[in-house]
Design an enzyme around this catalytic site. Structure first.
Site, PDB file in Angstrom:
ATOM      1  N   GLN A  90       0.757  -1.310  -0.068  1.00 36.94           N
ATOM      2  CA  GLN A  90      -0.100   0.124   0.195  1.00 36.94           C
ATOM      3  C   GLN A  90       0.930   1.329   0.055  1.00 36.94           C
ATOM      4  OE1 GLN A  90      -3.365  -1.970   2.870  1.00 36.94           O
ATOM      5  NE2 GLN A  90      -3.709   0.141   2.472  1.00 36.94           N
ATOM      6  N   ARG A 120      -9.680  -0.467   7.197  1.00 38.70           N
ATOM      7  CA  ARG A 120     -10.614   0.747   6.687  1.00 38.70           C
ATOM      8  C   ARG A 120     -10.796   1.948   7.449  1.00 38.70           C
ATOM      9  NH1 ARG A 120     -14.525  -0.895   1.727  1.00 38.70           N
ATOM     10  NH2 ARG A 120     -14.774   1.087   0.950  1.00 38.70           N
ATOM     11  N   CYS A 121      -9.817   2.511   7.941  1.00 35.37           N
ATOM     12  CA  CYS A 121     -10.089   3.609   8.868  1.00 35.37           C
ATOM     13  C   CYS A 121      -8.741   4.382   8.921  1.00 35.37           C
ATOM     14  CB  CYS A 121     -10.713   3.167  10.248  1.00 35.37           C
ATOM     15  SG  CYS A 121      -9.424   2.676  11.142  1.00 35.37           S
ATOM     16  N   GLU A 168     -13.165   5.527   4.100  1.00 33.99           N
ATOM     17  CA  GLU A 168     -13.381   4.671   4.995  1.00 33.99           C
ATOM     18  C   GLU A 168     -14.669   5.266   6.015  1.00 33.99           C
ATOM     19  OE1 GLU A 168      -9.345   5.521   6.051  1.00 33.99           O
ATOM     20  OE2 GLU A 168      -8.575   3.839   5.203  1.00 33.99           O
TER      21      GLU A 168
END
Ligand code: CDP
Length: 806
Positions: A237, A384-385, A760
């Site tokens: 990522q 996802r945050c 997110e």
């Protein structure tokens, strides 16, 4: 007959710029099986690596017998920590300032830990080799409970740290203690608690879960011994950061390392950190001189890479009798597993947990977080945050509900009277953030009206009557959430990872015929960057998005950036894209003025061209300007039309949302059926409404998973009980409800195009919303708190505990 001169509207539509629901250009490849993922990479003579993993959660490793494995046809090498030690590679630094074993060095600290790396001519031979390795273990006492880990006589987990009283984030007060992180004013908060009309107190647990992307983690390392260049493909990522880390760890000069993230099949934080597989594939390639591939399977992914959450949050919230919140106190015990491998900016050992005052104007607050070692897998990533904002949002949104019960108030009204008001922005929170913009009351009222909140409450009251009268066995729950996110890490002065400031970048080159290529420091994992970033450029410089190629993920070509996670792409790289576009536009203006023989200030931008002010019939299109840049350059000005921007954001962006969920619970089976889910998101300026909707649907589905069933659970021996998709809940279309999406638009005042992140938000807001709906159904029977995930069994047990099965 149609007029041949396109109207302004037609020219705008032709650009497919910001605000258009342009179809995702990536999907032509993805839907036709033409994606190029790590496991699709095939190189001549490529070898395959596979791990021997520990069956024990805590054990001493006495001997590793490799002889039988070496006899397996196709097996070429079995690498252990002893082989890595002379290279200084048996341990590696973590993103959190700790260090982590690459291969078991004397002991193992969690089930599934990497013990040896078998290299073979194919995947199957490598797996056979793994089976043939015999490891002698001496079991040690296991601790999976962070509170027990902090007891005086708890076993010492990290013997390598024994006697060390200072860690990466300050003093350690126990052999299994990692750090204490404090924010806010402790004394003032305690004073507020002591004097308050009402104090509600609760332990809020956000259980351990896992990002579990469709594609697991993997890498292919190829060391070219002739050129001395290492090429590393991987599920990264943050490819540039990986290149720097590989250089620092291996000693290979950074210009001799090329890191490529090809297509990535979902990341959700799972692919931010560095894993033993990456290191071992590189070492194996250097040793063998051949390319080496490592791709983990699903069980390995669930057992050993990057868990998320596992926060025990003890909270107190103080208020007046009328419901005005006066203070918030939180003590979090954070279970980080065997190594502290959390992926957070350096100065934030508990991420952005200090956004836990949420959407509310809370004058006084205090937060303390204790990080603790246990015999569980390391990680602690932002699933996802934006770092720990999900835990923070869950904490405050549960505490609001607990307070509403204590005050006997409607939770919607309690929120309304405590929201930060529109005119208070920019708002400085008690825990140190400056919220950039927001209009919470408008969003809240829109949401309540959209679902018909008062009618829903009346219906719920009637259903409760029917339940009590024995006419139904179903209870209705109304879940409310108003969340504020903090995304776009971040200002370099606040946010760095391993000393690398968290700016991001974009480089744009316009070709002579007026098409373009843009390269960014981020990397899409399914978010549609190739579609949306081209839209920003289209609006900024007037070249149709369809004429712009977008590239990410190759460190030899893309400008340096810190990658994609924490919804930072739009706030940071999106801003860099707009700024690079503006540099190009400035040069284009000079060229247009030169060609039109007027002063620079006498031309103005109009969708896809520069026109002479007051004489719109005299213009040069961007296409004409691009060609001129390569042929009729202005005397004294360089030819070409390209620009790069490295953007250091002045602040983070603060997207927010109002979510409402209506659930029906079958008290006898524990089944919860989502009748309605309404999600209003405000992400500032919206680049692509269709992609935003897709992001919201995806995030809500992951939120449903987390709140209603997904969990990485351990038994007391440290056995991972959820390492297969039979046990780890991934919703299918069967379980996924319909979502109703909506929005308000409150642009960010400091972002060049006013955009905030969105990827997110639905996960951050969705989890408390589902959970609050379950709690709300049982509120009339005295339930204030039950731990997630709210699977059928736990809901049934809750109903049973409340005496509803008699
Ligand atoms: O960093 P990440 O890409 O995961 O998250 P993001 O910046 O929130 O963007 C997710 C997707 O939504 C990207 O394709 C964005 O361009 C798009 N988006 C948008 O269209 N409008 C916004 N205001 C924010 C994001």
């Amino acid at each position: 007959m149609k007029d041949e001169v396109p109207t302004t509207e037609e020219r705008v539509a032709n650009l497919k710029g910001m605000g258009s629901s342009r179809k995702r250009v990536e999907d032509v490849r993805f839907t036709q099986g033409r994606g190029n993922y790590v496991d699709d990479i095939k190189l001549d003579g490529m070898l395959f690596g596979d791990f021997v993993r520990s069956p024990y959660a805590h054990a001493r490793v006495t001997t590793i017998h490799t002889e039988e494995a070496m006899k397996v046809p196709g097996v070429l090498a079995v690498i252990t920590a002893a082989d890595l030690e002379p290279l200084g590679l048996h341990w590696m630094p973590t993103l959190a300032g700790d260090k982590q074993m690459v291969l078991a060095d004397g002991k193992v600290l969690f089930q599934g830990q990497e013990v040896a790396f078998v290299v073979a001519t194919d995947r199957y031979a490598a797996a056979d080799g793994v089976e043939a390795v015999e490891v002698d273990y001496e079991e040690l006492p296991v601790v999976v409970d962070p509170f027990k880990a902090m007891e005086p006589d708890a076993p010492v987990l990290r013997e390598d740290l024994e006697g060390q009283t200072e860690g990466a984030h300050g003093p350690r007060r126990h052999h299994n203690h990692i750090f204490t992180w404090e924010q806010g004013d402790k004394d003032a908060t305690e004073a507020v608690m002591a004097e308050a009309d009402v104090v509600a107190e609760e332990m809020i647990y956000y259980h351990r879960t896992h990002p579990s992307p469709l594609e697991t983690c993997g890498s292919v390392a190829s060391m070219d011994k002739v050129t001395g260049k290492l090429t590393l493909w991987g599920t990264f990522q943050a490819p540039h950061a990986i290149r720097t880390v590989v250089s620092l760890i291996s000693g290979i000069a950074e210009h001799n390392i090329r890191v490529i993230s090809p297509d990535i099949g979902g990341g959700f934080g799972n692919k931010v950190g560095a894993y033993a597989g990456y290191v071992c594939s590189v070492v194996a390639s250097i040793v063998t001189g051949k390319p080496v591939k490592w791709v983990e399977d699903r069980m390995e992914n669930l057992m050993s890479t990057a868990f998320a959450r596992d926060y025990w949050m003890q909270g107190k919230i103080a208020a007046t009798k009328e419901g005005k919140i006066t203070g918030l106190w939180c003590h979090t015990t954070a279970d980080h597993g065997g190594f502290d491998a959390c992926a957070d900016p350096t100065k934030f050992p508990a991420g952005f947990m200090n956004i836990c005052t949420g959407s509310y104007d809370i004058p006084t607050a205090y937060l303390a977080v204790d990080g603790v070692y246990t015999n569980k897998a390391p990680g602690g990533v932002a699933y996802r945050c934006s770092f720990r904002v999900t835990e923070a949002a869950y904490f405050i949104e549960r505490m609001i509900e607990v307070l509403a019960i204590k005050l006997n108030m409607d939770a919607a009204e309690l929120r309304r009277i405590n929201f930060i008001k529109k005119e208070q922005f920019p708002y400085n929170s008690a825990l140190g953030w400056e919220y950039d913009s927001g209009d919470y009351h408008t969003a809240w009222d829109k949401a309540l009206n959209a679902v018909g909140y008062d009618d829903l409450r009346a219906e719920q009251a009637q259903q409760l009557e029917d339940f009590k009268a024995g006419k139904t066995r179903r209870l209705m729950g109304i879940g409310l959430t108003h969340f504020t996110e903090i995304v776009g890490a971040g200002p370099v002065k606040n946010c760095d990872i391993l000393g690398l400031g968290m700016f991001d970048s974009c480089e744009i080159r316009i070709h002579p015929t007026g098409s373009a290529i843009a390269r960014l420091g981020t990397i899409s994992q399914g978010q549609g960057h190739a579609t949306t970033f081209a839209q920003i450029i289209a609006s900024e410089i007037g070249i149709p998005a369809d004429d712009i190629t977008l590239e990410e993920g190759d460190t030899d070509t893309a400008p340096y950036g810190l990658g994609t996670y924490g919804s930072r792409s739009t706030p940071v790289a999106g801003a860099a894209t707009a700024m690079a576009g503006r540099k190009i536009k400035a040069k284009a203006q000079m060229i247009a003025a030169y060609l039109l023989e007027v002063h620079d200030d006498d031309v103005e931008f109009d969708v896809d061209r520069f026109v002479v002010k007051g004489a719109p019939e005299r213009f040069k299109t961007m296409k004409e300007i691009a060609f001129a840049a390569y042929n009729q350059a202005i005397p004294g000005v360089e030819p070409g039309l390209e620009a790069v921007s490295y953007y250091d954001p002045p602040n983070m962006t603060y997207p927010f949302g109002a979510y409402i969920c209506v659930l029906d619970i079958d008290v006898d089976t524990g089944e919860a059926e989502v009748r309605k889910f309404y999600a209003l998101d405000d992400c500032g300026t919206r680049i692509n409404p269709m992609i935003i909707e897709g992001q919201v649907h995806g995030g809500l589905t992951e939120a449903l998973a987390i709140a209603m069933g997904q969990e990485i659970a351990y038994d007391e021996m440290g056995n991972n009980k959820s390492a297969t998709l039979m046990d780890f809940f991934i919703p299918t279309s069967w379980e996924t409800p319909n979502y109703e999406t909506d929005h308000t638009t409150t642009p960010s005042p400091h972002h060049p195009i006013g955009a905030k992140g969105v990827g997110e938000s639905p996960n951050v807001g969705g989890v408390p919303c589902f959970s609050n709906a379950v709690h709300d159904a049982f509120r009339p029977f005295g339930l204030t708190q039950s731990h997630m995930p709210h699977d059928h069994w736990r809901i049934w047990k809750t109903a049973n505990g409340l005496g509803l099965h008699s």
